[in-house]
Design an enzyme around this catalytic site. Structure first.
Site, PDB file in Angstrom:
ATOM      1  N   HIS A 131     -40.798  -6.780 -55.808  1.00  0.00           N
ATOM      2  CA  HIS A 131     -42.034  -6.055 -56.117  1.00  0.00           C
ATOM      3  C   HIS A 131     -41.900  -4.569 -55.783  1.00  0.00           C
ATOM      4  CE1 HIS A 131     -45.784  -7.098 -57.847  1.00  0.00           C
ATOM      5  NE2 HIS A 131     -46.535  -7.130 -56.775  1.00  0.00           N
ATOM      6  N   ASN A 138     -51.940  -3.445 -55.241  1.00  0.00           N
ATOM      7  CA  ASN A 138     -53.143  -3.751 -56.014  1.00  0.00           C
ATOM      8  C   ASN A 138     -54.155  -2.612 -56.094  1.00  0.00           C
ATOM      9  OD1 ASN A 138     -51.849  -6.167 -56.128  1.00  0.00           O
ATOM     10  ND2 ASN A 138     -53.387  -7.320 -55.017  1.00  0.00           N
ATOM     11  N   ASP A 143     -42.032  -3.372 -61.311  1.00  0.00           N
ATOM     12  CA  ASP A 143     -41.253  -4.580 -61.578  1.00  0.00           C
ATOM     13  C   ASP A 143     -41.910  -5.355 -62.718  1.00  0.00           C
ATOM     14  OD1 ASP A 143     -43.434  -5.062 -59.628  1.00  0.00           O
ATOM     15  OD2 ASP A 143     -42.801  -7.137 -59.768  1.00  0.00           O
ATOM     16  N   ASN A 179     -50.851  -6.420 -61.167  1.00  0.00           N
ATOM     17  CA  ASN A 179     -52.030  -5.880 -60.496  1.00  0.00           C
ATOM     18  C   ASN A 179     -51.967  -4.373 -60.255  1.00  0.00           C
ATOM     19  OD1 ASN A 179     -53.376  -8.331 -60.447  1.00  0.00           O
ATOM     20  ND2 ASN A 179     -52.451  -8.937 -58.504  1.00  0.00           N
TER      21      ASN A 179
END
Length: 191
Positions: free
Chosen positions: A21, A67, A92, A113
């Site tokens: 991530h 997020n 990613d 997100n």
């Protein structure tokens, strides 16, 4: 003078440092290293300023967690007075094979997100993004574990040279433009 904002998405803290991530952070860390500079903590993120062929470039690693990335992106776009077409968000993507690049002028959040929040805060999906494929080697319901998991040994090996390709793509975006960069860098990893 043309100004650019290159944003790497990720999560802050050592726990997330080597996770899939955090590829956005990893790409910007290498670019800063190549330019012999480092990041400093400022409002809503870690910032680094560089010049690429005389153009002013701000590198941003939001510290708002993935997020809520859009808040930091919006703040720095406005603070530096940078137009949307000179923004590039690096993230990613599990829908793309590992090591494959997909650079586009706009698009959907695709369930990501960080991109969803960016879209919401900027009130548009028309901004350049650089999706770095991390593959989808996970079983049903294990997506979060996968993206927050660390790279396999084989991925680590391939990642080192693919990261250099990614920084070359960022430099190309700044000095050659989006279209040329897409033509040159989009696609599968060469072994």
């Amino acid at each position: 003078m043309q100004k650019y904002l290159l944003v790497g998405l990720g999560n802050i803290g050592p726990k997330y440092e080597e996770t899939r991530h955090n590829i956005g952070f990893k790409v910007l860390d290498l670019l800063a290293k190549e330019e012999n500079t480092s990041f400093e903590s400022e409002k809503l993120g870690d910032i680094c300023k560089i010049k690429i062929k005389g153009r002013s470039v701000t590198l941003l690693k939001p510290n708002t967690f993935m997020n809520l990335s859009g808040k930091a992106i919006k703040y720095w776009l406005e603070k530096e007075n940078i137009s949307l077409e000179n923004l590039l968000v690096i993230t990613d993507d599990i829908h793309i094979d590992f090591g494959t690049f997909r650079i586009k002028a706009k698009g959907s959040a695709g369930g990501h997100n960080g991109l969803k929040d960016t879209e919401a805060k900027l009130n548009t999906s028309t901004y350049p993004r650089f999706r770095f494929g991390v593959g989808s080697q996970f079983s049903k319901g294990r997506q979060v574990d996968y993206v927050l998991g660390e790279w396999s040994t084989e991925e680590e090996h391939d990642l080192s040279f693919r990261l250099h390709d990614a920084t070359a793509a960022l430099k190309s975006f700044v000095f050659s433009g989006l279209s040329q960069t897409m033509n040159t860098f989009n696609g599968k990893m060469e072994k």
